[in-house]
Design an enzyme around this catalytic site. Structure first.
Site, PDB file in Angstrom:
ATOM      1  N   ASN A 118     -38.061 -59.038  -2.081  1.00 60.59           N
ATOM      2  CA  ASN A 118     -39.658 -59.011  -1.849  1.00 60.59           C
ATOM      3  C   ASN A 118     -40.094 -57.708  -1.041  1.00 60.59           C
ATOM      4  OD1 ASN A 118     -40.542 -61.246  -2.955  1.00 60.59           O
ATOM      5  ND2 ASN A 118     -39.102 -62.427  -1.664  1.00 60.59           N
TER       6      ASN A 118
ATOM      7  N   LYS B 187     -41.311 -72.721  -1.289  1.00 65.02           N
ATOM      8  CA  LYS B 187     -40.590 -72.924   0.087  1.00 65.02           C
ATOM      9  C   LYS B 187     -41.593 -73.937   0.837  1.00 65.02           C
ATOM     10  CE  LYS B 187     -38.729 -68.436  -0.169  1.00 65.02           C
ATOM     11  NZ  LYS B 187     -38.750 -66.838   0.436  1.00 65.02           N
TER      12      LYS B 187
ATOM     13  N   ARG C 117     -42.729 -56.659   0.446  1.00 65.89           N
ATOM     14  CA  ARG C 117     -43.794 -57.022   1.544  1.00 65.89           C
ATOM     15  C   ARG C 117     -43.405 -57.923   2.494  1.00 65.89           C
ATOM     16  NH1 ARG C 117     -43.863 -62.150   0.286  1.00 65.89           N
ATOM     17  NH2 ARG C 117     -43.351 -63.043  -1.721  1.00 65.89           N
TER      18      ARG C 117
ATOM     19  N   GLU D 142     -33.059 -61.260  -1.166  1.00 64.93           N
ATOM     20  CA  GLU D 142     -32.938 -62.837  -1.480  1.00 64.93           C
ATOM     21  C   GLU D 142     -31.633 -62.848  -1.984  1.00 64.93           C
ATOM     22  OE1 GLU D 142     -36.073 -65.236  -2.146  1.00 64.93           O
ATOM     23  OE2 GLU D 142     -37.560 -64.244  -1.117  1.00 64.93           O
TER      24      GLU D 142
ATOM     25  N   ARG E  63     -44.445 -75.384   6.696  1.00 67.69           N
ATOM     26  CA  ARG E  63     -45.879 -74.782   6.174  1.00 67.69           C
ATOM     27  C   ARG E  63     -46.512 -76.068   6.131  1.00 67.69           C
ATOM     28  NH1 ARG E  63     -44.528 -70.470   1.410  1.00 67.69           N
ATOM     29  NH2 ARG E  63     -42.629 -69.281   2.266  1.00 67.69           N
TER      30      ARG E  63
ATOM     31  N   GLU F 236     -30.805 -65.683 -16.443  1.00 70.74           N
ATOM     32  CA  GLU F 236     -29.785 -65.344 -15.369  1.00 70.74           C
ATOM     33  C   GLU F 236     -28.930 -66.897 -15.405  1.00 70.74           C
ATOM     34  OE1 GLU F 236     -31.050 -63.989 -11.793  1.00 70.74           O
ATOM     35  OE2 GLU F 236     -31.454 -66.067 -11.162  1.00 70.74           O
TER      36      GLU F 236
ATOM     37  N   ILE G 142     -27.271 -71.042 -10.939  1.00 63.90           N
ATOM     38  CA  ILE G 142     -26.236 -71.461 -10.240  1.00 63.90           C
ATOM     39  C   ILE G 142     -26.430 -73.065  -9.440  1.00 63.90           C
ATOM     40  CG2 ILE G 142     -25.282 -70.992  -7.608  1.00 63.90           C
ATOM     41  CD1 ILE G 142     -24.807 -68.555  -9.862  1.00 63.90           C
TER      42      ILE G 142
ATOM     43  N   HIS H 266     -30.636 -70.865  -0.564  1.00 62.91           N
ATOM     44  CA  HIS H 266     -31.655 -69.929  -0.943  1.00 62.91           C
ATOM     45  C   HIS H 266     -31.626 -69.288   0.598  1.00 62.91           C
ATOM     46  CE1 HIS H 266     -35.589 -68.090  -2.278  1.00 62.91           C
ATOM     47  NE2 HIS H 266     -34.963 -67.410  -1.594  1.00 62.91           N
TER      48      HIS H 266
END
Length: 447
Positions: free
Chosen positions: A290, A237, A292, A275, A338, A200, A203, A208
Site C-alpha cells: 500500500n 478490516k 499511502r 502486506e 473501526r 494467485e 492460502i 493477514h
C-alpha cells in the site's frame, strides 16, 4: 518548508492531518463536497473550499478541480490521506506537472506497486517470497481458467488495481471459476474503471500481517513493526493490533527485515505498508504494497511513539528520516477497532443519519480518531467508518481488557453502528487467546 498544505480528503484522516500541521505551524486548506459543508475538518482547517456536489466523482475524486483549488489558494503541497486519490498515479503526475508536492511516493512508484500483478513480479525479482500466481494480467475468463488449472485450486481472483477488498473472489474449483471471475471483473470495472485481473493460489486460513515502513528519498528505510489485520469481513478490516500474537521474535525480525528489503528494492519513499499472508506452518508470502498511509496507522504509532503523519510531511519536504532503526523501540500492545455507521443485523447495511448523543471515552492509553460530533449528520455518499478507537497497554491481555472497557463506555445514539458486534468479537474466547485467522468472522458468525 511548507507554508500551506491542501488536504485532499475528508473525515477523521483529514482531521488527523490538520492537527499534525498545526503542531508544525503549517497552514491547512480543507476541501469539502456540498454534503460535507458542516463536517469537522472544514471547521478546523485555516481555509475551507467547496469543490463540488456530494458524489465523489464530482468532488473528492475530481483531480482537475483539486489541482486548480490548490493553485488558487497557493498550497505548496497536497496530502491525500487514504482512499480517494491517494494511490492514483495520474493525480500525482498532475501534482508534479504543476509543481505541487504530493505527500507520498512518486507517480512511477504508485503505478509500479499499485498494479498488483506488476508488484508481485517486482518482489519476485527482488527475492521476496510471493504466493504462486499469474505473472501477466488476464482479461478473459477462458484464458484465466487455463492459468487457474496450472496454479491449482482454490484460486483467489483479484483486480490488478484493486483495494479495500473490492474486485476479489475465491473460486474453490473449476465449476466456480468463470462465474466468480466475471463478478470480480465487473466489480473492478465499477470501482476502479479497469478490468485487468490476476490470479494467485488461495492460502487456506492465513493470518493477514503487514509491516509499516517509512522511507526517505536518500535510501533510508525503517520499519515500525507489524500489525495483525486478520479480523476482517469480506476482506474489509475491522480490528487491527500490534504486535501480531502469532509471531515469534525470530519470525518477527525476518518479516520486518523482508519488508525493509522490499521497500529498498523499489527505491520507495514516504509511508507505506508491505502486506503478507502468514500460513499455519509459519511461512509468509508477499501479498501487496500500500503506497499511502493506512487507516490502521495509529496502532503502529501507539507502540512506537512515532508520528507517521508528521514524518510524511518532513520527508516530502526533502528531509532525511528523523530516526534510524536503532532509535525505534516498540513497547506494549495496541488494538484498534473501526466503528462504522452500519447495521450488522441487516447484512452490515450502511446507516447514515444524525448523531443525537455522543460520548467518546478517553483516559490513559485511549485514543479516539474521529470527525463526528453531537448533531452531526452522517452523509450516505461515503465510507461508513465514523471513528477509530485505539488503546495501548503493557501487554495483549491488558489491551483487550482496556478496549472492552472503552467500548462499554462509548455512546453513539441516533444511528446504528457495529459497536456491539466489535464488543462481541473482543469477548470471544478465541480472539482473547489470539487464535484466529482471516476466516474468523465468517466461521464464527457466518458473515
Amino acid at each position: 518548508m511548507f507554508r500551506k498544505i491542501l488536504i485532499a480528503n475528508r473525515g477523521e484522516i483529514a482531521v488527523r492531518i490538520i492537527r499534525a500541521c498545526r503542531e508544525m505551524n503549517i497552514r491547512t486548506v480543507a476541501v469539502y463536497s456540498e454534503a460535507d459543508r458542516e463536517a469537522l475538518h472544514t471547521q478546523l482547517a485555516d481555509e475551507s473550499i467547496c469543490i463540488g456536489p456530494a458524489q465523489p466523482s464530482e468532488s473528492y475524486l475530481n483531480m482537475e478541480r483539486m489541482i486548480s483549488t490548490a493553485i488558487a489558494v497557493g498550497a505548496d503541497a497536497i496530502h491525500p490521506g487514504f482512499g480517494f486519490l491517494s494511490e492514483n498515479p495520474r493525480f500525482v503526475e498532475l501534482c508534479e506537472k504543476y509543481q505541487i508536492v504530493f505527500i507520498g511516493p512518486t507517480s512511477e512508484l504508485i503505478q509500479k506497486m499499485g498494479n498488483k500483478s506488476e508488484a508481485k513480479n517486482t518482489m519476485k525479482q527482488a527475492g521476496i517470497p510471493i504466493v504462486p500466481g499469474t505473472e501477466e494480467p488476464v482479461y478473459l475468463a477462458e484464458e484465466a481458467l487455463k492459468e487457474a488449472k496450472r496454479i491449482g485450486f482454490p484460486i483467489m481472483i483479484k483486480a490488478a488495481l484493486g483495494g479495500g477488498g473490492k474486485g476479489m473472489r475465491i473460486a474453490r474449483d473449476e465449476a466456480e471459476f468463470s462465474p466468480q471471475f466475471h463478478i470480480a471483473q465487473e466489480e473492478s470495472l465499477n470501482a476502479f474503471g479497469d478490468d485487468t485481473m490476476y490470479l494467485e493460489r488461495y492460502i487456506q486460513d492465513p493470518r493477514h500481517v503487514e509491516v509499516q515502513i517509512m522511507a526517505d528519498r536518500y535510501g533510508n528505510v525503517v520499519h515500525l513493526g507489524e500489525r495483525d489485520c486478520s479480523i476482517q469481513r469480506r476482506h474489509q478490516k475491522m480490528i487491527e493490533e500490534s504486535p501480531c500474537p502469532a509471531l515469534s521474535l525470530e519470525l518477527r525480525k525476518v518479516m520486518s527485515d523482508t519488508a525493509v528489503c522490499a521497500a529498498k528494492a523499489v527505491g520507495y519513499e514516504n509511508a507505506g505498508t508491505i502486506e503478507f499472508l502468514l500460513d499455519k506452518s509459519g511461512e509468509f508470502f508477499f501479498m501487496e504494497m500500500n503506497t499511502r498511509i493506512q487507516v490502521e496507522h495509529p496502532v503502529s504509532e501507539m507502540v512506537s511513539g512515532f508520528d507517521l503523519i508528521r514524518e510524511q510531511i518532513r520527508v516530502a519536504q526533502g528531509m532525511r528520516l528523523s530516526v534510524e532503526q536503532a532509535d525505534i523501540s516498540l513497547r506494549g500492545h495496541a488494538i484498534e477497532c473501526r466503528i462504522n455507521a452500519e447495521d450488522p443485523v441487516h447484512n452490515f447495511m450502511p446507516c447514515p443519519g444524525t448523531i443525537e448523543n455522543l460520548h467518546l471515552p478517553g483516559g490513559n492509553g485511549v485514543r479516539m480518531d474521529s470527525a463526528v460530533y453531537k448533531g452531526y449528520s452522517i452523509p450516505p455518499y461515503y465510507d461508513s467508518m465514523i471513528a477509530k478507537i485505539i488503546v495501548h497497554d503493557r501487554d495483549r491481555e491488558s489491551a483487550v481488557k482496556k478496549m472492552i472497557s472503552t467500548l462499554e463506555e462509548l455512546r453513539i445514539d441516533g444511528i446504528q453502528t457495529n459497536l456491539e458486534f466489535q464488543y462481541d468479537i473482543l469477548n470471544h474466547p478465541d480472539f482473547q487467546k489470539g487464535k484466529f485467522t482471516t476466516d474468523f468472522i465468517s466461521s464464527h458468525y457466518g458473515m
